[in-house]
Scaffold this motif. Structure first.
Motif, PDB file in Angstrom:
ATOM      1  N   PHE A  37       0.833  -1.216   0.000  1.00  0.00           N
ATOM      2  CA  PHE A  37       0.000   0.000   0.000  1.00  0.00           C
ATOM      3  C   PHE A  37       0.869   1.269   0.000  1.00  0.00           C
ATOM      4  N   ARG A 103      -9.231   1.969   0.000  1.00  0.00           N
ATOM      5  CA  ARG A 103      -8.318   1.319  -0.943  1.00  0.00           C
ATOM      6  C   ARG A 103      -9.145   0.665  -2.048  1.00  0.00           C
ATOM      7  N   ASN A 141      -2.796  -6.355  -4.249  1.00  0.00           N
ATOM      8  CA  ASN A 141      -3.179  -6.980  -2.982  1.00  0.00           C
ATOM      9  C   ASN A 141      -4.646  -7.364  -3.053  1.00  0.00           C
ATOM     10  N   GLU A 142      -4.916  -8.646  -2.888  1.00  0.00           N
ATOM     11  CA  GLU A 142      -6.287  -9.145  -2.843  1.00  0.00           C
ATOM     12  C   GLU A 142      -7.171  -8.514  -3.918  1.00  0.00           C
ATOM     13  N   TYR A 267      -8.094 -16.011   7.485  1.00  0.00           N
ATOM     14  CA  TYR A 267      -8.568 -15.386   8.718  1.00  0.00           C
ATOM     15  C   TYR A 267      -9.691 -16.258   9.307  1.00  0.00           C
ATOM     16  N   GLU A 312      -1.133 -14.147   4.137  1.00  0.00           N
ATOM     17  CA  GLU A 312      -1.548 -13.444   5.352  1.00  0.00           C
ATOM     18  C   GLU A 312      -2.230 -14.452   6.263  1.00  0.00           C
ATOM     19  N   TRP A 320     -12.331  -6.814  11.292  1.00  0.00           N
ATOM     20  CA  TRP A 320     -13.431  -6.674  10.325  1.00  0.00           C
ATOM     21  C   TRP A 320     -14.630  -7.594  10.492  1.00  0.00           C
ATOM     22  N   PHE A 350      -0.101 -11.700   9.211  1.00  0.00           N
ATOM     23  CA  PHE A 350      -0.445 -10.306   8.936  1.00  0.00           C
ATOM     24  C   PHE A 350      -0.970  -9.695  10.236  1.00  0.00           C
ATOM     25  N   GLU A 360      -7.157   0.147  10.472  1.00  0.00           N
ATOM     26  CA  GLU A 360      -6.960  -1.179  11.084  1.00  0.00           C
ATOM     27  C   GLU A 360      -6.350  -1.131  12.488  1.00  0.00           C
ATOM     28  N   HIS A 363      -6.782  -4.216  14.688  1.00  0.00           N
ATOM     29  CA  HIS A 363      -6.254  -5.479  14.152  1.00  0.00           C
ATOM     30  C   HIS A 363      -4.959  -5.827  14.866  1.00  0.00           C
TER      31      HIS A 363
HETATM   32  C1  GAL Z   1      -6.671  -8.564   4.271  1.00  0.00           C
HETATM   33  C2  GAL Z   1      -5.854  -7.496   3.576  1.00  0.00           C
HETATM   34  C3  GAL Z   1      -4.906  -6.817   4.532  1.00  0.00           C
HETATM   35  C4  GAL Z   1      -5.606  -6.459   5.804  1.00  0.00           C
HETATM   36  C5  GAL Z   1      -6.210  -7.692   6.415  1.00  0.00           C
HETATM   37  C6  GAL Z   1      -6.910  -7.442   7.719  1.00  0.00           C
HETATM   38  O1  GAL Z   1      -7.858  -8.817   3.573  1.00  0.00           O
HETATM   39  O2  GAL Z   1      -5.119  -8.037   2.520  1.00  0.00           O
HETATM   40  O3  GAL Z   1      -4.375  -5.676   3.924  1.00  0.00           O
HETATM   41  O4  GAL Z   1      -6.588  -5.505   5.529  1.00  0.00           O
HETATM   42  O5  GAL Z   1      -7.154  -8.218   5.517  1.00  0.00           O
HETATM   43  O6  GAL Z   1      -7.388  -8.645   8.257  1.00  0.00           O
END
Ligand code: GAL
Length: 670
Positions: A37, A103, A141-142, A267, A312, A320, A350, A360, A363
């Motif tokens: 980023f 983003r 990214n994603e 996740y 990650e 989230w 991550f 975040e 997080h």
């Molecule tokens: C992912 C993303 C990361 C961060 C992460 C948070 O989806 O690639 O940049 O946002 O989630 O859990």
């Protein structure tokens, strides 16, 4: 097999970086991913570059013997760029601009953004072409996160028309293929076709499927801009992309064709809350569902048929999902071993440290915001030490393939015919049945060769071509075991209903056709009875009344107007057998059908494993993972390499030479 982390040096003062990298090295971390980023940090204004921070971070990484994965920074076009060229922004279905301030606010078809992408990727690639610490690259990214695969701007409209012209050539062919006589939907020319837009009633399903395919193809093409530049600059680098879990709108198999390595972002405690049927159990809120995560491991491993990475990995609590419980003690180590059991070569957490600003802040990282170790740090270090100790990791040799078809997913999502019909959940059901018997699975595109698999399971091949039907027939006639799920063979390539009865071109292989179908709510009686034994099994959501031609009837309906009609049939064809399951099976029925295929296909398997306990073999090593709060006792003929026969809550163990059909796993005596 190595551990890594995602690091944002640009978020911290330069004086801290050496301490961070030292701490990473102390924890046994090998890979550091950076830069996804950071466009604005690298190029704060057009043509002015600041590489010093990244140069310094890379030198520190190199000094400590670590390796870096750099990212192309295109997920966050900077403000100066979108102000200069506002057409870069995406538009949603209503035409609303997806603006600056988070983003992924760019359009994959923007000619300007494609040119800007090539420019920034080339500059970065050239800068680090010979850097000894850079092992490889992640593109963007994603792709598609935050529902951004599909954009509805003017450039997309025009690219869609070109895409359609290339595929249908003549507008009459398109009108014919889509059946546009319905509701006067014929188009006079390709120029008259728009992307889907808000309409009074539902959209034409052929048009929405075309738009789903076009949008996914747009990402495929956009990704190639990155991969081409990176390959031309340094052919030694590997190029990967970090995909997402149970992600609905992007064909990961197509994107992967341009990659050297497939990776994805895991996740577990979020996924059980926001992308799965039913309410998560308390154990799942603490550690996730091993089959939900495992399916993604196997899908991304299946994409190129080789080891994958978890780019990650959840490091602790995240920001989230609807609710964010703390993961169970040891869960971060458990997830790394679980990934290893499915064939991962690296797991990167991550993020490194909880950040102080931006979206975040809630997080977790491996470190707390004050820089001291958080709960994940010790877990990551332990996993790194155990992977070092295991040293050799063979490959996964899956005897079973589950066919995962993005076209069917997209078409079924448009016409689910029941609020409960979710393609992923249906696939989860069949996949979970195989995994609960300890068997490794490749989750593959139906176009992939099937000849290496003893058993193939197709949860739903809703869209069916003659060519695919021929391949499945050859597979069975050559001795394969095929299990096909409901709604298969309903539609053609353009998402129109086939004139011949379902399962269309599969009818002679299956030895039966579908007479009627119904979608049913949970409150209706939904059971089938096995003809030979009288055992009764529950199903859900979908039921087809089958009319056998050559097949034998395995199960019949117990209730309703279809009582006694065939629900599951079996047909021997050549040296193999095909089972057609006309219902969405609940766990016991899925287990019954899957286990029979495994036995007929001579696939070694375990007794039915406890929910939340899974095994996975890789080379001569067998992992046993426990995603529950219970203690289990494992009996195996092998030698313990990690852990032992006492499997702790949220723990794991690895044994050598432990054949899975000899494994016994039972609740420990209280
Ligand atoms: C992912 C993303 C990361 C961060 C992460 C948070 O989806 O690639 O940049 O946002 O989630 O859990």
């Amino acid at each position: 097999m190595a551990i890594g982390t995602c690091y944002f040096p640009e978020h911290w003062p330069p004086e801290r970086w050496a301490t961070d990298i030292e701490r990473m090295a102390e924890a046994g971390i090998k890979y550091v991913r950076m830069g996804e980023f950071a466009w604005e940090r690298i190029e704060p204004e057009r043509g002015t570059f600041d590489f010093e921070w990244l140069d310094t971070a890379l030198s520190l990484i190199d000094d400590h013997g670590l390796e870096a994965i750099l990212c192309t920074p295109t997920a966050t076009p900077p403000k100066w760029l979108v102000d200069e060229y506002p057409e870069i922004h995406q538009r949603d279905l209503n035409g609303t601009v997806r603006g600056f301030g988070s983003r992924r606010h760019y359009c994959f078809n923007s000619a300007r953004y494609r040119a800007e992408t090539e420019r920034i990727v080339s500059i970065l690639a050239e800068r680090y072409a010979d850097h000894p610490a850079v092992a490889g690259w992640q593109t963007d990214n994603e792709f598609g996160c935050h529902r951004t695969v599909r954009c509805y701007c003017d450039e997309c409209a025009s690219a869609f028309r070109t895409w359609l012209r290339e595929r249908y050539d003549d507008i009459d062919h398109l009108n014919e293929a889509w059946g546009n006589a319905f509701w006067s939907q014929g188009y006079p020319s390709f120029a008259a076709i728009d992307p889907p837009q808000p309409t009074p009633a539902e959209q034409h399903p052929s048009r929405t499927l075309a738009y789903a395919r076009f949008s996914s193809d747009s990402v495929v093409e956009y990704n190639k801009i990155h991969t081409q530049v990176l390959r031309e600059t340094n052919p030694e680098w590997f190029v990967t992309h970090n995909f997402m879990g149970h992600f609905p709108t992007l064909n990961a198999y197509d994107v992967s064709e341009a990659l050297d390595l497939v990776s994805w972002d895991s996740y577990p405690t979020g996924f059980v809350q926001d992308r799965r049927d039913g309410e998560a159990t308390v154990d799942e809120l603490r550690a996730g569902d091993p089959d939900q995560v495992g399916l993604n491991h196997d899908l991304y491993r299946g994409a190129l048929g080789q080891p994958f990475w978890v780019m990650e990995q959840q490091p602790g609590d995240v920001n989230w999902p609807p609710r964010c419980p703390q993961p169970a003690e040891g869960a971060m180590r458990l997830w790394a071993h679980h990934a290893a059991a499915h064939g991962a070569d690296a797991v990167l957490y991550f993020r490194w440290r909880r950040c102080l600003s931006g979206q975040e802040q809630y997080h977790a990282g491996l470190l707390k915001q004050d820089g001291s170790p958080d709960r994940g740090y010790a877990d990551a270090a332990q996993a790194a030490e155990e992977f070092d100790r295991l040293s050799e990791f063979g490959s996964v040799n899956a005897p079973v393939a589950v066919l995962h078809d993005y076209d069917s997913l997209w078409a079924l999502s448009e016409q689910p015919h029941s609020p409960d019909f979710d393609y992923w959940s249906l696939v989860d059901g069949f996949y979970g049945a195989v995994r609960s018997r300890g068997v490794q699975v490749d989750v593959i595109d139906p176009a992939t060769s099937l000849s290496d698999y003893d058993v193939v399971i197709a949860p739903s091949l809703y869209l069916m071509t003659e060519e695919l039907a021929d391949r499945l027939t050859t597979y069975v006639e050559d001795g394969g075991e095929l299990l096909i799920g409901p709604r298969s063979g309903s539609k053609d390539h353009h998402n129109t209903l086939r004139a011949e009865p379902q399962p269309g071109p599969l009818a002679s292989l299956v030895g039966a056709t579908v007479d009627q179908h119904e979608s049913v709510p949970n409150r209706m009686e939904t059971r089938v009875r096995e003809t030979e034994t009288d055992r009764s099994f529950a199903y859900r959501t979908w039921a087809e009344w089958l009319e056998p031609t050559d097949a034998i009837v395995r199960m019949r309906y117990e209730h309703g107007p279809g009582a006694d009609a065939a629900a599951v049939v079996e047909h021997a064809a050549g040296d193999g057998t095909v089972t057609y399951c006309g219902v969405w099976p609940r766990e016991d029925l899925a287990d019954e059908l899957v286990t029979e295929c495994l036995s007929r296909g001579d696939v070694a398997h375990t007794d039915r494993l406890p929910v939340g306990v899974r095994v996975g073999a890789r080379g001569d090593r067998t992992w046993i993972v426990n995603f529950t709060s219970e203690d289990y006792e494992i009996d195996t003929g092998g030698d313990w390499l990690v852990g032992d026969s006492a499997l702790e809550p949220f723990g794991c163990a690895v044994a050598k030479h432990a054949p899975i059909d000899q494994l016994q796993i039972e609740l420990a005596d209280q």
